[in-house]
Design an enzyme around this catalytic site. Sequence first.
Site, PDB file in Angstrom:
ATOM      1  N   PRO A   2       0.817  -1.214   0.000  1.00 41.49           N
ATOM      2  CA  PRO A   2       0.000   0.000   0.000  1.00 41.49           C
ATOM      3  C   PRO A   2       0.857   1.273   0.000  1.00 41.49           C
ATOM      4  O   PRO A   2       1.703   1.456   0.864  1.00 41.49           O
ATOM      5  CB  PRO A   2      -0.818  -0.115   1.282  1.00 41.49           C
ATOM      6  CG  PRO A   2      -0.786  -1.562   1.624  1.00 41.49           C
ATOM      7  CD  PRO A   2       0.532  -2.062   1.151  1.00 41.49           C
ATOM      8  N   GLU A   3       0.631   2.094  -0.999  1.00 38.78           N
ATOM      9  CA  GLU A   3       1.238   3.419  -1.068  1.00 38.78           C
ATOM     10  C   GLU A   3       0.092   4.433  -0.919  1.00 38.78           C
ATOM     11  O   GLU A   3      -1.017   4.051  -0.544  1.00 38.78           O
ATOM     12  CB  GLU A   3       1.976   3.588  -2.404  1.00 38.78           C
ATOM     13  CG  GLU A   3       3.015   2.493  -2.625  1.00 38.78           C
ATOM     14  CD  GLU A   3       3.788   2.633  -3.920  1.00 38.78           C
ATOM     15  OE1 GLU A   3       3.835   3.748  -4.478  1.00 38.78           O
ATOM     16  OE2 GLU A   3       4.351   1.627  -4.376  1.00 38.78           O
ATOM     17  N   LYS A  61       1.580   7.142   4.103  1.00 32.47           N
ATOM     18  CA  LYS A  61       1.073   5.776   3.919  1.00 32.47           C
ATOM     19  C   LYS A  61       0.431   5.215   5.180  1.00 32.47           C
ATOM     20  O   LYS A  61       0.314   4.005   5.328  1.00 32.47           O
ATOM     21  CB  LYS A  61       2.215   4.862   3.472  1.00 32.47           C
ATOM     22  CG  LYS A  61       2.907   5.307   2.187  1.00 32.47           C
ATOM     23  CD  LYS A  61       4.092   4.419   1.888  1.00 32.47           C
ATOM     24  CE  LYS A  61       4.984   5.027   0.821  1.00 32.47           C
ATOM     25  NZ  LYS A  61       6.218   4.249   0.631  1.00 32.47           N
ATOM     26  N   HIS A  93      -5.427 -14.219   8.812  1.00 32.04           N
ATOM     27  CA  HIS A  93      -4.504 -13.099   8.936  1.00 32.04           C
ATOM     28  C   HIS A  93      -5.148 -11.848   9.524  1.00 32.04           C
ATOM     29  O   HIS A  93      -4.608 -10.751   9.405  1.00 32.04           O
ATOM     30  CB  HIS A  93      -3.892 -12.780   7.566  1.00 32.04           C
ATOM     31  CG  HIS A  93      -3.144 -13.922   6.961  1.00 32.04           C
ATOM     32  ND1 HIS A  93      -3.719 -14.808   6.081  1.00 32.04           N
ATOM     33  CD2 HIS A  93      -1.869 -14.345   7.142  1.00 32.04           C
ATOM     34  CE1 HIS A  93      -2.825 -15.713   5.739  1.00 32.04           C
ATOM     35  NE2 HIS A  93      -1.693 -15.462   6.362  1.00 32.04           N
ATOM     36  N   ARG A 113       1.516 -10.638   5.929  1.00 33.08           N
ATOM     37  CA  ARG A 113       2.890 -10.868   6.388  1.00 33.08           C
ATOM     38  C   ARG A 113       3.135 -10.433   7.822  1.00 33.08           C
ATOM     39  O   ARG A 113       4.102 -10.869   8.431  1.00 33.08           O
ATOM     40  CB  ARG A 113       3.877 -10.161   5.463  1.00 33.08           C
ATOM     41  CG  ARG A 113       3.915 -10.796   4.108  1.00 33.08           C
ATOM     42  CD  ARG A 113       4.998 -10.215   3.255  1.00 33.08           C
ATOM     43  NE  ARG A 113       4.722 -10.553   1.872  1.00 33.08           N
ATOM     44  CZ  ARG A 113       5.255  -9.947   0.832  1.00 33.08           C
ATOM     45  NH1 ARG A 113       6.096  -8.972   1.010  1.00 33.08           N
ATOM     46  NH2 ARG A 113       4.950 -10.315  -0.376  1.00 33.08           N
ATOM     47  N   ARG A 266      15.761  -2.241  -4.388  1.00 31.06           N
ATOM     48  CA  ARG A 266      14.385  -2.318  -4.857  1.00 31.06           C
ATOM     49  C   ARG A 266      14.332  -2.323  -6.375  1.00 31.06           C
ATOM     50  O   ARG A 266      15.159  -1.694  -7.042  1.00 31.06           O
ATOM     51  CB  ARG A 266      13.580  -1.133  -4.337  1.00 31.06           C
ATOM     52  CG  ARG A 266      13.021  -1.386  -2.968  1.00 31.06           C
ATOM     53  CD  ARG A 266      13.106  -0.167  -2.089  1.00 31.06           C
ATOM     54  NE  ARG A 266      12.532  -0.465  -0.780  1.00 31.06           N
ATOM     55  CZ  ARG A 266      13.227  -1.004   0.202  1.00 31.06           C
ATOM     56  NH1 ARG A 266      14.489  -1.314   0.064  1.00 31.06           N
ATOM     57  NH2 ARG A 266      12.644  -1.256   1.355  1.00 31.06           N
TER      58      ARG A 266
END
Length: 277
Positions: A2-3, A61, A93, A113, A266
């Site tokens: 998510p940005e 963010k 999750h 995660r 990246r």
Amino acid sequence: MPELPEVETMRRGIAAAAGAVIEKITRPPTPLQAIIMEPPLGSFRRHVVGRRIERVGRLGKRVLLELDSGDRIVMEPRMTGLVLLAAPPDRKHLRLIIELTGPIEQILFWDQRGLGVVRLVSPTQFDECYGPAKIGPDALEVSVDELRERLRHSTRPIKVALLDQKALAGVGNLYASEILHRAGIHPARSCRRLRKDQWQRIHAEMLRVLHDAIQHQGSTLRDGTYRIARDVPGDYQFNHRVYQRHGQVCLACGKAQIVRIVQAQRSTFYCPACQRK
DNA sequence: CATATGTCCTGAGAGC
DNA sequence: TGCTCTCAGGACATAT
């Protein structure tokens, strides 16, 4: 991952929580690692149960729940976190449930995660941890002059600099590549070598890409984690011109193949024809 | 001081 | 088939 557009979509999704009162906070039992909560759950509860959510905001963010006590709940999705009203992708999750009385019943924090973070901060802590010294101006608010002044003396490649949240809040790995492609700027170009008109193009394309992506409710990538609800992905990924398109022909020039390079650990994607060094 | 690197985490996919 | 390995990357701590 998510940005700004994905987090803004999450914020809008739970915006109706403004006015609601926090009744209960629970962390479902899970065999997985718990997300980081500060302070720990017991103390967190004592400070927020009974408090009213006055506003649902966003800081780069992160999603902010601003409480009537002046404290804020800061929710950081990081890689795979989601802030939702209901219908998480799965139960396994689901990391945190904030139960409410008011316009809506609950806010959920889901995270595959588990790198996400939920913090409760006082006004003083907020200034220390999330003030202007730590987080730069929002990418949707910053002027072209301020953007340029903040980065023009840096020796870093422009792609790497755009990811620096201290300099500029909200742009992440995906949108940095998309913005530079549309601006026609090579990602490895040093900030200090950019001309004024190039900064203007970066700024204009940044606004355009981020606003378009918000209209499309963000990008759902191959890992499929980001979504608005259980079966509702974003669809800006269909507008991507370079991200994860390496080896494919550039949609702008129709000639060169998109290239993938690594910068600061990246992936960066660009068109060697449209974005000359 | 500015920039670079290592770390956390889970699931998917590759290779044997 | 099933194991082990690598990779993805946001933000922060630590190192250069």
